[in-house]
Scaffold this motif. Structure first.
Motif, PDB file in Angstrom:
ATOM      1  N   UNK A  97     -20.778  54.841 -20.585  1.00  0.00           N
ATOM      2  CA  UNK A  97     -20.028  53.712 -20.201  1.00  0.00           C
ATOM      3  C   UNK A  97     -20.173  53.607 -18.737  1.00  0.00           C
ATOM      4  N   UNK A  98     -20.200  54.662 -18.078  1.00  0.00           N
ATOM      5  CA  UNK A  98     -20.352  54.340 -16.482  1.00  0.00           C
ATOM      6  C   UNK A  98     -21.857  53.536 -16.130  1.00  0.00           C
ATOM      7  N   UNK A  99     -22.862  53.998 -16.854  1.00  0.00           N
ATOM      8  CA  UNK A  99     -24.371  53.104 -16.773  1.00  0.00           C
ATOM      9  C   UNK A  99     -23.980  51.794 -17.023  1.00  0.00           C
ATOM     10  N   UNK A 100     -23.122  51.252 -18.030  1.00  0.00           N
ATOM     11  CA  UNK A 100     -23.039  50.150 -18.548  1.00  0.00           C
ATOM     12  C   UNK A 100     -22.494  49.346 -17.822  1.00  0.00           C
ATOM     13  N   UNK A 165      -7.996  51.641 -12.004  1.00  0.00           N
ATOM     14  CA  UNK A 165      -8.751  52.832 -12.302  1.00  0.00           C
ATOM     15  C   UNK A 165      -9.246  52.822 -13.776  1.00  0.00           C
ATOM     16  N   UNK A 166     -10.737  52.851 -13.867  1.00  0.00           N
ATOM     17  CA  UNK A 166     -11.177  52.797 -15.118  1.00  0.00           C
ATOM     18  C   UNK A 166     -11.720  54.478 -15.507  1.00  0.00           C
ATOM     19  N   UNK A 167     -11.330  54.789 -16.718  1.00  0.00           N
ATOM     20  CA  UNK A 167     -11.460  56.091 -17.382  1.00  0.00           C
ATOM     21  C   UNK A 167     -13.036  56.003 -18.116  1.00  0.00           C
ATOM     22  N   UNK A 168     -14.156  55.699 -17.487  1.00  0.00           N
ATOM     23  CA  UNK A 168     -15.165  55.368 -18.409  1.00  0.00           C
ATOM     24  C   UNK A 168     -15.869  56.879 -18.865  1.00  0.00           C
ATOM     25  N   UNK A 169     -15.055  57.091 -20.121  1.00  0.00           N
ATOM     26  CA  UNK A 169     -15.391  58.559 -20.749  1.00  0.00           C
ATOM     27  C   UNK A 169     -15.014  59.584 -19.570  1.00  0.00           C
ATOM     28  N   UNK A 170     -14.069  59.810 -19.058  1.00  0.00           N
ATOM     29  CA  UNK A 170     -13.740  60.476 -18.216  1.00  0.00           C
ATOM     30  C   UNK A 170     -12.809  61.582 -19.290  1.00  0.00           C
ATOM     31  N   UNK A 171     -13.151  62.951 -19.341  1.00  0.00           N
ATOM     32  CA  UNK A 171     -12.757  63.638 -20.214  1.00  0.00           C
ATOM     33  C   UNK A 171     -11.853  64.751 -19.705  1.00  0.00           C
ATOM     34  N   UNK A 172     -10.928  64.080 -18.800  1.00  0.00           N
ATOM     35  CA  UNK A 172      -9.781  64.817 -18.567  1.00  0.00           C
ATOM     36  C   UNK A 172      -8.524  64.046 -18.736  1.00  0.00           C
ATOM     37  N   UNK A 173      -7.721  64.697 -19.416  1.00  0.00           N
ATOM     38  CA  UNK A 173      -6.185  64.362 -19.635  1.00  0.00           C
ATOM     39  C   UNK A 173      -5.414  64.230 -18.038  1.00  0.00           C
ATOM     40  N   UNK A 174      -4.850  62.901 -18.027  1.00  0.00           N
ATOM     41  CA  UNK A 174      -4.280  62.864 -16.801  1.00  0.00           C
ATOM     42  C   UNK A 174      -2.949  63.411 -16.937  1.00  0.00           C
ATOM     43  N   UNK A 175      -2.419  64.113 -16.029  1.00  0.00           N
ATOM     44  CA  UNK A 175      -0.784  64.648 -15.875  1.00  0.00           C
ATOM     45  C   UNK A 175       0.242  63.289 -16.119  1.00  0.00           C
ATOM     46  N   UNK A 176       1.318  63.587 -16.525  1.00  0.00           N
ATOM     47  CA  UNK A 176       2.299  62.525 -16.864  1.00  0.00           C
ATOM     48  C   UNK A 176       2.814  61.782 -15.488  1.00  0.00           C
ATOM     49  N   UNK A 259     -15.124  48.647 -23.815  1.00  0.00           N
ATOM     50  CA  UNK A 259     -14.582  48.881 -22.540  1.00  0.00           C
ATOM     51  C   UNK A 259     -15.109  47.817 -21.575  1.00  0.00           C
ATOM     52  N   UNK A 260     -16.352  47.234 -21.566  1.00  0.00           N
ATOM     53  CA  UNK A 260     -16.748  45.972 -20.808  1.00  0.00           C
ATOM     54  C   UNK A 260     -15.714  44.695 -21.084  1.00  0.00           C
ATOM     55  N   UNK A 261     -15.643  44.582 -22.351  1.00  0.00           N
ATOM     56  CA  UNK A 261     -14.617  43.590 -22.671  1.00  0.00           C
ATOM     57  C   UNK A 261     -13.196  43.657 -22.121  1.00  0.00           C
ATOM     58  N   UNK A 262     -12.720  44.743 -22.169  1.00  0.00           N
ATOM     59  CA  UNK A 262     -11.268  45.206 -21.529  1.00  0.00           C
ATOM     60  C   UNK A 262     -11.277  45.003 -20.196  1.00  0.00           C
ATOM     61  N   UNK A 263     -12.444  45.311 -19.566  1.00  0.00           N
ATOM     62  CA  UNK A 263     -12.509  45.413 -18.124  1.00  0.00           C
ATOM     63  C   UNK A 263     -12.711  43.776 -17.379  1.00  0.00           C
ATOM     64  N   UNK A 264     -13.327  43.144 -18.254  1.00  0.00           N
ATOM     65  CA  UNK A 264     -13.581  41.613 -18.068  1.00  0.00           C
ATOM     66  C   UNK A 264     -12.367  40.883 -18.136  1.00  0.00           C
ATOM     67  N   UNK A 265     -11.336  41.217 -19.179  1.00  0.00           N
ATOM     68  CA  UNK A 265     -10.083  40.511 -19.389  1.00  0.00           C
ATOM     69  C   UNK A 265      -9.401  40.823 -18.009  1.00  0.00           C
ATOM     70  N   UNK A 266      -9.272  42.175 -17.627  1.00  0.00           N
ATOM     71  CA  UNK A 266      -8.432  42.589 -16.806  1.00  0.00           C
ATOM     72  C   UNK A 266      -8.739  41.771 -15.406  1.00  0.00           C
TER      73      UNK A 266
END
Length: 283
Positions: A97-100, A165-176, A259-266
């Motif tokens: 996802x990052x590369x794309x 901030x885009x989590x491009x398959x960032x495999x860490x759960x963010x804290x609350x 992901x690309x479509x969502x980012x494009x919308x934002x």
């Protein structure tokens, strides 16, 4: 003339469109796009308008919208469409996802200013990627020190003026705590068609259930894991012949385009929050 994009939401009532368009007309704003939605369940009104305006009239238009906002109890945003949004990309070991996103940014498909690439793996993990001068930050997540890592991440977001901030398959759960700080400005790509198969190893979960469709979901991050407002989804048919590895391979393509479509919308101000849902003014 420059183009501006106005987005707003407020309790629904007669006269909103007339008030907005009349205000723009007063300063010779030329409306180029207009979309609206009345949510009958929540009784809220949503609007996105793109208009051309002489720069010298912008301050007066903004001041007028302050008055309108009070009268109609609006939540609103007015932005110069020509100014690129500031986006930070977070990644882990899986970098498709990052590369794309980087490729689409490089060819101009995603007009944005990338403030940084942040990863919990070292730079050597991505040696085949061309960051083209984008700052890279390695912020490892060490046992018992996640709070420190997130504090450094939050400071970097603040210092760089990052808007999304885009989590491009960032495999860490963010804290609350961090999720609340980034409410409405952090997008995750989840490798499942939510609300099914939340959490870890969703393709293995899907295979175990013998599904015939797999998908991916882009959503805003909230304190509840994989429960945030959904922005974009897509699916692809699979069969009993497909192994978990096959599902992962097929899923990578779905994840990239969702992901690309969502980012494009934002980036084009097409997403408005509606409680736990979103209003997406697609093209």
């Amino acid at each position: 003339m420059p183009h501006y994009v106005l987005t707003l939401s407020c309790p629904d009532r007669p006269g909103i469109v007339n008030a907005v368009t009349g205000h723009l007309l007063r300063y010779e704003g030329n409306i180029l796009e207009a979309q609206q939605y009345n949510d009958r369940e929540t009784d809220r009104f949503f609007m996105r308008t793109v208009f051309a305006l002489a720069p010298e009239s912008l301050a007066q238009v903004r001041a007028g919208f302050d008055t309108l906002a009070r009268a109609f109890r609006m939540e609103w945003s007015l932005r110069d469409r020509g100014e690129p949004r500031r986006v930070m990309l977070l990644a882990s070991k899986f970098d498709h996802c990052l590369a794309d996103v980087l490729y689409r940014w490089r060819i101009g498909e995603l007009p944005m200013a990338i403030t940084a690439v942040v990863a919990n793996h070292p730079r050597e993990t991505y040696r085949h990627l061309d960051f083209d001068g984008i700052p890279f930050h390695h912020l490892p997540v060490e046992k018992g020190r996640k709070h420190e890592q997130e504090a450094a991440l939050a400071a970097l977001i603040e210092e760089t003026g990052t808007e999304l901030v885009v989590l491009a398959r960032y495999m860490q759960v963010l804290s609350a705590e961090l999720a609340r700080t980034l409410a409405g400005r952090c997008i995750n790509i989840h490798h499942s068609f939510l609300p099914g198969f939340k959490g870890a190893r969703p393709y293995h979960q899907a295979h175990a259930r013998g599904v015939k469709l797999i998908g991916a979901t882009a959503h805003f991050v909230t304190a509840d894991l994989d429960e945030g407002p959904i922005i974009e989804q897509d699916t692809q048919r699979v069969s009993h012949h497909d192994t978990p590895d096959d599902l992962i391979r097929i899923g990578r393509d779905i994840e990239r385009r969702v992901l690309a479509q969502a980012l494009r919308y934002w980036l084009d101000d097409r997403i408005l929050l509606n409680g736990h849902r979103t209003v997406v003014f697609a093209v």
